[in-house]
Design an enzyme around this catalytic site. Sequence first.
Site, mmCIF file in Angstrom:
data_model
loop_
_atom_site.group_PDB
_atom_site.id
_atom_site.type_symbol
_atom_site.label_atom_id
_atom_site.label_comp_id
_atom_site.label_asym_id
_atom_site.label_seq_id
_atom_site.Cartn_x
_atom_site.Cartn_y
_atom_site.Cartn_z
ATOM 1 N N GLY A 21 0.817 -1.205 0.000
ATOM 2 C CA GLY A 21 0.000 0.000 0.000
ATOM 3 C C GLY A 21 0.855 1.262 0.000
ATOM 4 O O GLY A 21 2.084 1.201 0.141
ATOM 5 N N ASP A 22 0.201 2.394 -0.229
ATOM 6 C CA ASP A 22 0.852 3.710 -0.239
ATOM 7 C C ASP A 22 1.953 3.824 -1.286
ATOM 8 O O ASP A 22 2.932 4.556 -1.101
ATOM 9 C CB ASP A 22 1.425 4.048 1.150
ATOM 10 N N GLU A 23 1.804 3.129 -2.378
ATOM 11 C CA GLU A 23 2.841 3.127 -3.427
ATOM 12 C C GLU A 23 2.809 4.401 -4.267
ATOM 13 O O GLU A 23 3.736 4.643 -5.055
ATOM 14 C CB GLU A 23 2.655 1.918 -4.363
ATOM 15 N N LYS A 25 -0.450 5.252 -5.679
ATOM 16 C CA LYS A 25 -1.526 4.939 -6.650
ATOM 17 C C LYS A 25 -2.338 6.189 -6.981
ATOM 18 O O LYS A 25 -2.657 6.429 -8.136
ATOM 19 C CB LYS A 25 -2.471 3.873 -6.049
ATOM 20 N N GLY A 49 -5.831 5.880 1.738
ATOM 21 C CA GLY A 49 -5.543 7.305 1.723
ATOM 22 C C GLY A 49 -4.730 7.572 0.474
ATOM 23 O O GLY A 49 -3.583 7.143 0.377
ATOM 24 N N HIS A 50 -5.359 8.192 -0.517
ATOM 25 C CA HIS A 50 -4.702 8.427 -1.811
ATOM 26 C C HIS A 50 -4.451 9.921 -1.977
ATOM 27 O O HIS A 50 -5.380 10.718 -1.936
ATOM 28 C CB HIS A 50 -5.568 7.880 -2.949
ATOM 29 N N GLN A 232 -4.952 -0.221 -1.185
ATOM 30 C CA GLN A 232 -4.001 -1.116 -0.487
ATOM 31 C C GLN A 232 -3.008 -1.715 -1.504
ATOM 32 O O GLN A 232 -2.713 -1.049 -2.483
ATOM 33 C CB GLN A 232 -4.749 -2.198 0.309
ATOM 34 N N THR A 309 -3.754 7.575 8.833
ATOM 35 C CA THR A 309 -3.578 7.548 10.289
ATOM 36 C C THR A 309 -2.412 8.403 10.779
ATOM 37 O O THR A 309 -2.255 8.585 11.985
ATOM 38 C CB THR A 309 -3.342 6.096 10.766
ATOM 39 N N ARG A 311 0.547 7.544 10.940
ATOM 40 C CA ARG A 311 1.600 6.712 11.556
ATOM 41 C C ARG A 311 2.867 6.741 10.703
ATOM 42 O O ARG A 311 2.789 6.748 9.466
ATOM 43 C CB ARG A 311 1.135 5.250 11.644
ATOM 44 N N ASP A 341 12.832 9.890 -7.182
ATOM 45 C CA ASP A 341 13.537 11.098 -6.726
ATOM 46 C C ASP A 341 14.062 10.961 -5.304
ATOM 47 O O ASP A 341 15.075 11.562 -4.936
ATOM 48 C CB ASP A 341 12.593 12.321 -6.800
HETATM 49 P P1 GDP Z 1 -1.415 5.636 -2.319
HETATM 50 O O1 GDP Z 1 -2.160 5.196 -1.104
HETATM 51 O O2 GDP Z 1 -0.830 4.505 -3.077
HETATM 52 O O3 GDP Z 1 -2.238 6.539 -3.199
HETATM 53 O O4 GDP Z 1 -0.188 6.502 -1.790
HETATM 54 P P2 GDP Z 1 -0.241 7.658 -0.658
HETATM 55 O O5 GDP Z 1 -0.850 8.864 -1.250
HETATM 56 O O6 GDP Z 1 -0.799 7.134 0.598
HETATM 57 O O7 GDP Z 1 1.303 7.847 -0.386
HETATM 58 C C1 GDP Z 1 2.195 8.254 -1.378
HETATM 59 C C2 GDP Z 1 2.851 9.579 -0.937
HETATM 60 O O8 GDP Z 1 3.953 9.844 -1.769
HETATM 61 C C3 GDP Z 1 1.928 10.783 -1.074
HETATM 62 O O9 GDP Z 1 2.271 11.712 -0.093
HETATM 63 C C4 GDP Z 1 2.275 11.316 -2.468
HETATM 64 O O10 GDP Z 1 2.012 12.717 -2.607
HETATM 65 C C5 GDP Z 1 3.758 11.033 -2.525
HETATM 66 N N1 GDP Z 1 4.289 10.733 -3.861
HETATM 67 C C6 GDP Z 1 3.716 10.037 -4.878
HETATM 68 N N2 GDP Z 1 4.590 9.874 -5.895
HETATM 69 C C7 GDP Z 1 5.726 10.484 -5.527
HETATM 70 C C8 GDP Z 1 7.014 10.643 -6.133
HETATM 71 O O11 GDP Z 1 7.291 10.172 -7.223
HETATM 72 N N3 GDP Z 1 7.967 11.314 -5.413
HETATM 73 C C9 GDP Z 1 7.725 11.845 -4.178
HETATM 74 N N4 GDP Z 1 8.707 12.483 -3.577
HETATM 75 N N5 GDP Z 1 6.523 11.722 -3.583
HETATM 76 C C10 GDP Z 1 5.551 11.043 -4.236
HETATM 77 P P1 IMO Z 2 -3.791 2.742 0.517
HETATM 78 O O1 IMO Z 2 -4.964 2.523 -0.430
HETATM 79 C C1 IMO Z 2 -1.204 1.121 3.606
HETATM 80 C C2 IMO Z 2 -3.031 -1.736 6.386
HETATM 81 C C3 IMO Z 2 -3.135 -1.308 7.835
HETATM 82 C C4 IMO Z 2 -2.992 -2.658 8.507
HETATM 83 C C5 IMO Z 2 -3.767 -3.582 7.573
HETATM 84 C C6 IMO Z 2 -5.201 -3.842 8.001
HETATM 85 O O2 IMO Z 2 -3.655 4.143 0.962
HETATM 86 O O3 IMO Z 2 -2.560 2.148 -0.070
HETATM 87 P P2 IMO Z 2 -7.417 -2.351 7.857
HETATM 88 O O4 IMO Z 2 -7.754 -1.045 8.489
HETATM 89 O O5 IMO Z 2 -7.494 -2.359 6.372
HETATM 90 O O6 IMO Z 2 -8.172 -3.497 8.467
HETATM 91 O O7 IMO Z 2 -5.857 -2.605 8.262
HETATM 92 O O8 IMO Z 2 -3.743 -2.954 6.307
HETATM 93 N N1 IMO Z 2 -3.635 -0.799 5.418
HETATM 94 C C7 IMO Z 2 -2.933 0.009 4.617
HETATM 95 N N2 IMO Z 2 -1.600 0.238 4.548
HETATM 96 N N3 IMO Z 2 -2.046 1.725 2.749
HETATM 97 C C8 IMO Z 2 -3.375 1.483 2.779
HETATM 98 O O9 IMO Z 2 -4.221 1.946 1.841
HETATM 99 C C9 IMO Z 2 -3.881 0.625 3.782
HETATM 100 N N4 IMO Z 2 -5.117 0.193 4.120
HETATM 101 C C10 IMO Z 2 -4.955 -0.684 5.111
HETATM 102 O O10 IMO Z 2 -2.102 -0.416 8.182
HETATM 103 O O11 IMO Z 2 -1.659 -3.067 8.475
HETATM 104 MG MG MG Z 3 -2.205 5.581 0.954
#
Ligand code: GDP
Ligand code: IMO
Ligand code: MG
Length: 445
Positions: A21-23, A25, A49-50, A232, A309, A311, A341
Amino acid sequence: MIGGVDMPETNNIVIVGAQWGDEGKGKVIDHLAAGADVVARFQGGDNAGHTVVYGANVFKLHHIPSGILNPSTLCLLGNGMVINPLVLVQELTELEKRGIDTANLRISAKAHLVLVYHQDLDEANETFLGEKKIGTTRRGIGPAYADKVLRRGIRAIDMTGIDSFHDRLSEVLPLQNRILREIYNHSGYDLAELVEFYRPALERLGPLVTDVALLLDEQIAAGKKVLFEGAQGALLDIDHGTYPFVTSSSTVAAAASSGTGLGVRHLTQVLGVLKAYTTRVGEGPFPSEDSSEAGDLLRQLGNEYGTTTGRPRRCGWFDAVIARYAARINGLTGLAVTKLDVLSGMEIINMAVAYQYRGQKIRNFPMSIEELDQCTPVYETFPGWDEDLSRVRRFGDLPEAARQYLKAIEEAVGVKVELVSVGPDRSQTIICPGSPLTTWISKNG
Ligand code: GDP
Ligand code: IMO
Ligand code: MG
């Protein structure tokens, strides 16, 4: 022509997280949404959280697809999702306050609702587990999916009339109250009060509820292009992830079909989003985690704190074993590598290319976390680069060492890198030469 029926040519993309997750997306989806007529979420809820950034604007979306920032894009919440009506209303209000038109949002009648007691149960389960907790987002996701499977969920269709919401809640609340009171020492909820509590949200969301599967089918028949927004990541998948340290939904590309009601043959491309390193938030195994200065540096430079969150995210090196696994279980046709980067200035960059398991080198992801716990990463080391990448817009302008690193990712995963992200902003994106994404982004592609 198939079986005498004219088939429109489909050109749809499923975007999934290929790590924990949090890649990035949200960023990638927002960029590619420029070429989409429709963006559809198919699983998860407000645990997601996107983040989308353009210029000085930062949007943190939890339910609403990242396509909402484009006023002509139809945004759909599929049946595979679990929706917290209160949070969704908050999200809509926040977007509208900021001048974003939200008229194009629709909710599947079959999506399930996350209600207050689901959050109570999530909280209580985590507290009960203590040291052994999953580290959930405490948004009630697991209990809501559990109720769906136990056939005692409340669905979005029940939001279309206050009477149907009341009637359905009256069927399920007695048991929920008994569980809350007898197991969790909670006072439970009064039916009439709960209905009133949700009334404003129902009035706001009820009119958005529709048959999303039918709508999608009509869009496809009309030759529209659909982007499916995963939440995720592969390693958090309920079946294929690091169980039990997973989320409660199917996060892989196949879920885009079951989670929207659109047949699988319409899923043409599958883009896996990966950070150029790895992060995880919550508990559970993470073989390439770096608990030394390198991990701290990645957290600091990559601003690795949870969108939902807050965290701190656990940080480590790129793990090609999990990326290969994600490529296999999703059927990835391309990779989007983000946060390249962040690696600028690193003297050397490590990549886990295999694991050492009981004296043997293994290349496939193990079957269980018990096996995974016994694995240590086998690293290959790559030279870093000093150049700031944030202004690079063409693949050929990346430093040689960065290109070599991307090539190594491609070779280790066995899938082409089609998109590279060099910053959070929409514009800080490179589409690789020869990628089908180039034509996709142009509306008529
Ligand atoms: P998601 O859940 O996969 O949509 O990812 P999140 O938004 O939770 O977390 C990705 C974080 O990295 C966010 O704060 C984005 O603004 C940031 N981000 C995304 N792509 C890049 C990148 O190429 N470089 C940097 N420095 N930040 C990025
Ligand atoms: P995005 O879409 C990162 C993780 C939680 C926990 C596990 C189970 O932003 O990538 P849950 O509340 O789903 O029952 O928690 O999954 N988790 C994520 N980690 N990005 C997320 O979403 C997540 N959604 C859930 O931290 O380990
Ligand atoms: Mg996220």
